[in-house]
Write a protein that holds these residues in place. Structure first.
Motif, PDB file in Angstrom:
ATOM      1  N   SER A  92     -68.248 146.627  87.571  1.00 30.78           N
ATOM      2  CA  SER A  92     -67.873 145.148  87.854  1.00 30.78           C
ATOM      3  C   SER A  92     -68.604 144.161  87.524  1.00 30.78           C
ATOM      4  CB  SER A  92     -68.001 144.768  89.558  1.00 30.78           C
ATOM      5  OG  SER A  92     -69.060 144.912  90.111  1.00 30.78           O
ATOM      6  N   ALA A  93     -68.452 143.046  86.794  1.00 28.12           N
ATOM      7  CA  ALA A  93     -69.250 142.311  86.343  1.00 28.12           C
ATOM      8  C   ALA A  93     -69.362 140.786  86.544  1.00 28.12           C
ATOM      9  CB  ALA A  93     -69.418 142.457  84.319  1.00 28.12           C
ATOM     10  N   ARG A  94     -69.995 140.055  86.649  1.00 25.78           N
ATOM     11  CA  ARG A  94     -69.621 138.689  86.702  1.00 25.78           C
ATOM     12  C   ARG A  94     -70.348 137.872  85.555  1.00 25.78           C
ATOM     13  NH1 ARG A  94     -73.018 135.104  87.001  1.00 25.78           N
ATOM     14  NH2 ARG A  94     -74.386 136.622  87.200  1.00 25.78           N
ATOM     15  N   LEU A  95     -69.048 136.410  85.454  1.00 27.76           N
ATOM     16  CA  LEU A  95     -69.866 135.562  84.109  1.00 27.76           C
ATOM     17  C   LEU A  95     -69.380 134.281  84.778  1.00 27.76           C
ATOM     18  CD1 LEU A  95     -70.322 135.679  81.161  1.00 27.76           C
ATOM     19  CD2 LEU A  95     -67.431 136.160  80.669  1.00 27.76           C
ATOM     20  N   SER A  96     -70.492 133.547  83.802  1.00 25.79           N
ATOM     21  CA  SER A  96     -70.227 132.486  85.146  1.00 25.79           C
ATOM     22  C   SER A  96     -70.666 131.468  83.963  1.00 25.79           C
ATOM     23  CB  SER A  96     -71.024 131.902  86.064  1.00 25.79           C
ATOM     24  OG  SER A  96     -70.579 133.132  87.165  1.00 25.79           O
ATOM     25  N   SER A  97     -69.522 130.358  83.296  1.00 24.96           N
ATOM     26  CA  SER A  97     -70.283 128.782  82.542  1.00 24.96           C
ATOM     27  C   SER A  97     -69.777 127.996  83.213  1.00 24.96           C
ATOM     28  CB  SER A  97     -69.535 129.830  81.345  1.00 24.96           C
ATOM     29  OG  SER A  97     -67.335 129.286  81.025  1.00 24.96           O
ATOM     30  N   GLY A  98     -70.827 126.617  82.084  1.00 25.24           N
ATOM     31  CA  GLY A  98     -70.159 125.769  81.718  1.00 25.24           C
ATOM     32  C   GLY A  98     -70.406 124.892  80.926  1.00 25.24           C
ATOM     33  N   HIS A  99     -69.523 124.377  80.489  1.00 28.28           N
ATOM     34  CA  HIS A  99     -69.597 123.483  79.009  1.00 28.28           C
ATOM     35  C   HIS A  99     -69.114 122.258  79.088  1.00 28.28           C
ATOM     36  CE1 HIS A  99     -64.780 124.193  79.213  1.00 28.28           C
ATOM     37  NE2 HIS A  99     -64.957 122.836  78.373  1.00 28.28           N
ATOM     38  N   ALA A 100     -69.739 121.347  78.234  1.00 27.09           N
ATOM     39  CA  ALA A 100     -69.084 119.868  77.852  1.00 27.09           C
ATOM     40  C   ALA A 100     -68.933 119.597  76.541  1.00 27.09           C
ATOM     41  CB  ALA A 100     -70.052 119.131  78.391  1.00 27.09           C
ATOM     42  N   MET A 101     -67.969 118.826  76.179  1.00 28.86           N
ATOM     43  CA  MET A 101     -67.367 118.637  74.797  1.00 28.86           C
ATOM     44  C   MET A 101     -67.340 116.663  74.333  1.00 28.86           C
ATOM     45  SD  MET A 101     -64.767 119.481  72.181  1.00 28.86           S
ATOM     46  CE  MET A 101     -65.642 120.843  71.540  1.00 28.86           C
ATOM     47  N   LEU A 102     -68.302 116.472  74.009  1.00 26.44           N
ATOM     48  CA  LEU A 102     -68.087 114.550  73.753  1.00 26.44           C
ATOM     49  C   LEU A 102     -67.223 114.289  72.797  1.00 26.44           C
ATOM     50  CD1 LEU A 102     -69.311 111.597  74.693  1.00 26.44           C
ATOM     51  CD2 LEU A 102     -71.203 112.025  73.015  1.00 26.44           C
ATOM     52  N   GLY A 103     -66.144 113.291  73.297  1.00 28.88           N
ATOM     53  CA  GLY A 103     -65.367 112.908  71.840  1.00 28.88           C
ATOM     54  C   GLY A 103     -65.029 111.675  71.380  1.00 28.88           C
ATOM     55  N   TRP A 104     -65.152 111.238  70.248  1.00 24.23           N
ATOM     56  CA  TRP A 104     -64.065 109.324  70.335  1.00 24.23           C
ATOM     57  C   TRP A 104     -63.366 109.935  69.453  1.00 24.23           C
ATOM     58  CZ3 TRP A 104     -63.182 106.643  65.828  1.00 24.23           C
ATOM     59  CH2 TRP A 104     -62.934 105.922  65.341  1.00 24.23           C
ATOM     60  N   TYR A 105     -62.100 109.119  69.744  1.00 20.65           N
ATOM     61  CA  TYR A 105     -60.785 109.269  69.248  1.00 20.65           C
ATOM     62  C   TYR A 105     -60.386 107.696  69.075  1.00 20.65           C
ATOM     63  CZ  TYR A 105     -61.401 113.650  71.271  1.00 20.65           C
ATOM     64  OH  TYR A 105     -62.325 115.099  71.982  1.00 20.65           O
ATOM     65  N   GLY A 106     -60.299 107.720  67.980  1.00 22.96           N
ATOM     66  CA  GLY A 106     -59.509 106.692  67.431  1.00 22.96           C
ATOM     67  C   GLY A 106     -57.902 106.723  66.375  1.00 22.96           C
ATOM     68  N   GLU A 107     -57.022 105.912  66.498  1.00 26.87           N
ATOM     69  CA  GLU A 107     -56.064 106.076  65.823  1.00 26.87           C
ATOM     70  C   GLU A 107     -55.614 106.956  64.191  1.00 26.87           C
ATOM     71  OE1 GLU A 107     -52.654 106.110  66.753  1.00 26.87           O
ATOM     72  OE2 GLU A 107     -53.451 105.895  68.852  1.00 26.87           O
ATOM     73  N   ASN A 108     -57.265 106.804  63.156  1.00 23.56           N
ATOM     74  CA  ASN A 108     -57.406 106.700  62.213  1.00 23.56           C
ATOM     75  C   ASN A 108     -58.773 108.103  61.887  1.00 23.56           C
ATOM     76  OD1 ASN A 108     -55.191 105.039  61.388  1.00 23.56           O
ATOM     77  ND2 ASN A 108     -56.173 103.690  61.239  1.00 23.56           N
ATOM     78  N   ALA A 109     -59.542 108.028  62.107  1.00 20.80           N
ATOM     79  CA  ALA A 109     -60.758 108.469  62.897  1.00 20.80           C
ATOM     80  C   ALA A 109     -61.022 109.660  64.281  1.00 20.80           C
ATOM     81  CB  ALA A 109     -61.170 108.812  62.203  1.00 20.80           C
ATOM     82  N   ALA A 141     -67.873 117.496  69.427  1.00 22.47           N
ATOM     83  CA  ALA A 141     -68.662 118.201  69.536  1.00 22.47           C
ATOM     84  C   ALA A 141     -68.702 118.037  70.940  1.00 22.47           C
ATOM     85  CB  ALA A 141     -70.144 117.779  69.006  1.00 22.47           C
ATOM     86  N   GLY A 142     -69.303 120.134  71.128  1.00 25.09           N
ATOM     87  CA  GLY A 142     -69.604 120.039  72.824  1.00 25.09           C
ATOM     88  C   GLY A 142     -70.083 121.957  72.729  1.00 25.09           C
ATOM     89  N   LEU A 143     -70.663 121.949  74.026  1.00 30.37           N
ATOM     90  CA  LEU A 143     -72.004 123.118  73.887  1.00 30.37           C
ATOM     91  C   LEU A 143     -71.545 124.350  75.032  1.00 30.37           C
ATOM     92  CD1 LEU A 143     -74.614 123.910  72.707  1.00 30.37           C
ATOM     93  CD2 LEU A 143     -75.765 122.743  74.769  1.00 30.37           C
ATOM     94  N   ARG A 144     -71.402 125.018  75.343  1.00 33.67           N
ATOM     95  CA  ARG A 144     -71.353 126.215  76.259  1.00 33.67           C
ATOM     96  C   ARG A 144     -72.332 126.975  76.212  1.00 33.67           C
ATOM     97  NH1 ARG A 144     -66.195 127.548  78.252  1.00 33.67           N
ATOM     98  NH2 ARG A 144     -66.107 129.263  79.515  1.00 33.67           N
ATOM     99  N   HIS A 145     -72.624 127.365  77.210  1.00 37.53           N
ATOM    100  CA  HIS A 145     -73.792 128.218  78.039  1.00 37.53           C
ATOM    101  C   HIS A 145     -72.137 129.153  79.330  1.00 37.53           C
ATOM    102  CE1 HIS A 145     -77.304 130.695  78.543  1.00 37.53           C
ATOM    103  NE2 HIS A 145     -77.094 130.746  79.715  1.00 37.53           N
ATOM    104  N   ASP A 146     -72.750 130.682  78.295  1.00 39.29           N
ATOM    105  CA  ASP A 146     -72.499 131.563  79.419  1.00 39.29           C
ATOM    106  C   ASP A 146     -73.266 132.376  79.713  1.00 39.29           C
ATOM    107  OD1 ASP A 146     -68.977 131.715  79.370  1.00 39.29           O
ATOM    108  OD2 ASP A 146     -69.794 130.867  77.784  1.00 39.29           O
ATOM    109  N   ASP A 147     -73.225 133.599  81.621  1.00 40.25           N
ATOM    110  CA  ASP A 147     -74.185 133.786  82.277  1.00 40.25           C
ATOM    111  C   ASP A 147     -73.386 134.979  81.974  1.00 40.25           C
ATOM    112  OD1 ASP A 147     -77.406 134.256  83.079  1.00 40.25           O
ATOM    113  OD2 ASP A 147     -75.962 134.317  85.077  1.00 40.25           O
TER     114      ASP A 147
END
Length: 636
Positions: free
Chosen positions: A361-378, A382-388
């Motif tokens: 057996s094994a365990r894998l835990s993680s957390g991530h976040a992605m910050l974005g700006w969302y407009g009509e024309n653009a 970008a985001g980052l994740r870490h898994d243990d």
């Protein structure tokens, strides 16, 4: 051959993918064609960020296959629909129902993450922990989202080549179909559901069987397959904005296979067969508070594979069982000025056991976040994740993407993604295991330009993926020292590097309302770049450099009779790392027709592989020839 593919590419500029049309009560209004060129900008996907997001607001390449597309293409074989996706190729060990691996942009099939209703369904007891598409049929599917390129920031382990997310139906009414045809084939499906604003419940089931073809190309005895399956999903609104949701799927598949009988011990006809039982399900809560959306739940996936050889009795000769249990939370916070934060955390517990391997057996835990700006024309994110991982330590991945609309009809996009794949339990802890293994890693880049105006849409994408620490089996024949100590047969090691690069071209034409033409051309060069390797510079096995899918549909003025045709053309490839065994390329053509005989009843007919050209995708295995099928669909 070069001239053949220059001609094929020219054909690609004259045909194309098309608009998915509404089909009854099934939500199928997503445009299937050049990525994000959707007539309705409200169409959404979850594979980009883990939360619903408009497809034209992501720089990542995403293709959507809907229930209407599956109905148009006909039949239970889901791979015929997946071949409509740019950069996707497959390998199959025989006929329908045999093991089928799917690759994205030259990746290994085990480097593609597969989700069914949000549940990771890879077989954690298999050496590479991949998913067998031979056990998945089109029955009960509402849509399939395919993201091409590394995306471990959102999805974690295994998303090096991309992500394939399957969603089953939420149905209001009754839908049933049946078809039969060549090689003793039969496929029956039935689904029923009730969908209201505050609650919904859908149940589905199906049965498929075929006599098949010999798994061994040299054999004369057909190797068939059969499967029965059940599924369901439901939701209930507890409070305004708060819902409880659940889904489950069970499939029991029996596949006849061939083996290596005495005295020659070469691949040939035997009576062996494999039984695979798969269960997956998830239950959870979803909260939508306007500025904050949270989705949390618990998922379970269990696969049991048993292998039988009637020459030695009725009991299984050997078998494996793998299970994953996963607690997850994803969400989105809408921030001022068009910004949004997508976030998530999860923990997965996996275990496997085999006839000759103790439970691990094994365990894998993680957390991530992605910050974005969302407009009509653009839009930019970008985001980052870490898994243990409890067995090898940690892995951190990064990703970014953006899109800009240059004019009302022209959009550019680009993305960078990193991927990792944890060593499997078999690779780490079996009798062939190596506990010093590191995760496989990848970096992928792509950029594209898309155009849509009236009946014409087109897209061109270029891409590259560099992979390192690739895990491969190492033979220990005649060696007893170093990594081979106490491994008399062999073990696994991080010994590989690879590069895949290429281009995808898509074009859709709808000259009149009743005619749609579609095509997808992909060039992929996937090769070994491991310094000092005898295979340095050689093509990776079973990766054709050229793949072209051309199809067209016409709704005739004769009683709404619809006819269509699909042509799949692939180049030759190599079956082995040394590039010594060649797999042939060529065209596979299919002709289709459907005729409504009542507002709720439609007759269907299909001729597959009309040229009867048998093209094995794995050396030594059989391939299916021409086949004719007819069926009926009923909806209430």
């Amino acid at each position: 051959m070069k001239n053949l593919y220059l001609s094929a590419f020219a054909c690609c500029l004259l045909a194309t993918p098309a608009l998915a049309q509404q089909a009854g009560d099934i939500a199928t209004d997503v445009f299937v064609g050049p990525d994000a060129l959707r007539r309705d900008p409200a169409n959404i996907t979850v594979v980009a960020t883990g939360s619903p997001r408009r497809i034209d607001q992501t720089g990542q390449p995403i293709t959507v296959i809907t229930a209407a597309d599956l109905a148009r293409l006909q039949g239970p074989d889901v791979t015929r629909a997946l071949e409509q996706v740019p950069g996707l190729t497959l390998s199959r060990n025989g006929g329908p129902g045999a093991f089928t691996g799917v690759r994205l942009r030259g990746s290994d099939s085990e480097q593609v993450l597969v989700l069914i209703d949000g549940v990771r369904v890879e077989d954690v007891s298999a050496p590479g922990s991949g998913f067998d598409f031979g056990t998945l049929t089109t029955g009960g599917i509402e849509r399939i989202d395919v993201l091409r390129g590394s995306n471990s920031v959102t999805w974690g382990s295994a998303a090096l080549g991309g992500v394939i997310a399957v969603q089953t139906r939420e149905l209001n009414g009754v839908d049933a179909s049946a078809e039969g045809g060549s090689r003793g084939s039969f496929a029956g499906e039935a689904a029923a559901g009730l969908a209201k604003e505050a609650y919904a419940l859908s149940l589905s089931g199906g049965y498929t069987t075929t006599d098949g073809v010999s798994a061994a190309a040299s054999g004369t005895e057909a190797d068939g397959a059969r499967q029965w399956r059940l599924g369901g999903r439901g939701r209930f609104d507890l409070l305004p904005g708060l819902s409880v949701m659940a889904s489950a799927r069970y499939a029991d598949t029996r596949t006849e296979i061939d083996g290596y009988p005495a005295p020659s011990y070469t691949f040939a006809d035997t009576g062996e067969y494999q039984v695979t039982r798969q269960f997956s399900g998830r239950a959870g809560l979803r909260y939508d508070g306007g500025w904050l959306t949270v989705n949390t739940g618990f998922a379970l996936a269990d696969t049991k594979r048993d292998y039988y050889d009637p020459a030695f009795g009725t009991a299984p000769s050997y078998g494996y069982q793998g299970r994953s249990e996963r607690a997850d939370l994803t969400g989105r916070a809408q921030l001022p000025a068009g910004f949004a934060l997508d976030f998530g955390a999860d923990s997965e517990w996996t275990r496997y056991a085999g006839t000759f391997d103790a439970r691990q057996s094994a365990r894998l835990s993680s957390g991530h976040a992605m910050l974005g700006w969302y407009g009509e024309n653009a839009s930019f994110a970008a985001g980052l994740r870490h898994d243990d991982h409890s067995r090898f330590g940690g892995a951190t991945t990064f990703g970014a993407n953006g899109t800009v609309r240059l004019t009302g009809n022209l959009r550019v996009r680009a993305s960078y993604g990193e991927g990792f794949k944890a060593p499997t339990l078999f690779q780490l802890l079996s009798n062939y295991g190596n506990t010093a293994l590191k995760p496989e890693r990848s970096r992928s880049y792509d950029a594209g330009i898309e155009f849509a105006s009236g009946p014409v849409s087109a897209a061109v994408t270029v891409y590259r993926r560099d992979s390192r620490n690739l895990i491969a089996y190492v033979s220990c024949f005649g060696q007893t020292g170093g990594i081979c100590a106490n491994r008399p047969f062999g073990t696994y090691d991080n010994i590989g590097r690879a590069r895949a690069e290429g281009a995808e071209a898509e074009l859709t034409l709808r000259p009149v309302r009743t005619v749609t033409l579609r095509s997808i051309y992909t060039y992929t060069r996937a090769r070994n770049v491991t310094a000092g390797s005898a295979q340095f510079g050689k093509d990776l096995a079973r990766r054709p450099q050229h793949a072209l899918t051309v199809s067209g549909d016409w709704e005739t003025p004769l009683a709404q009779l619809a006819i269509g045709a699909d042509l799949r053309l692939i180049s030759a490839s190599f079956d082995d790392a040394a590039n010594a065994v060649r797999l042939p390329g060529g065209p596979i053509a299919t002709f289709r027709a459907s005729l409504p005989v009542h507002d709720r009843i439609t007759l269907t007919a299909r001729l597959e592989n009309a040229f009867d050209l048998r093209l094995p995708t794995a050396a030594g295995y059989g391939a299916v020839g021409r086949g004719a099928f007819a069926g009926v669909r009923v909806r209430y």
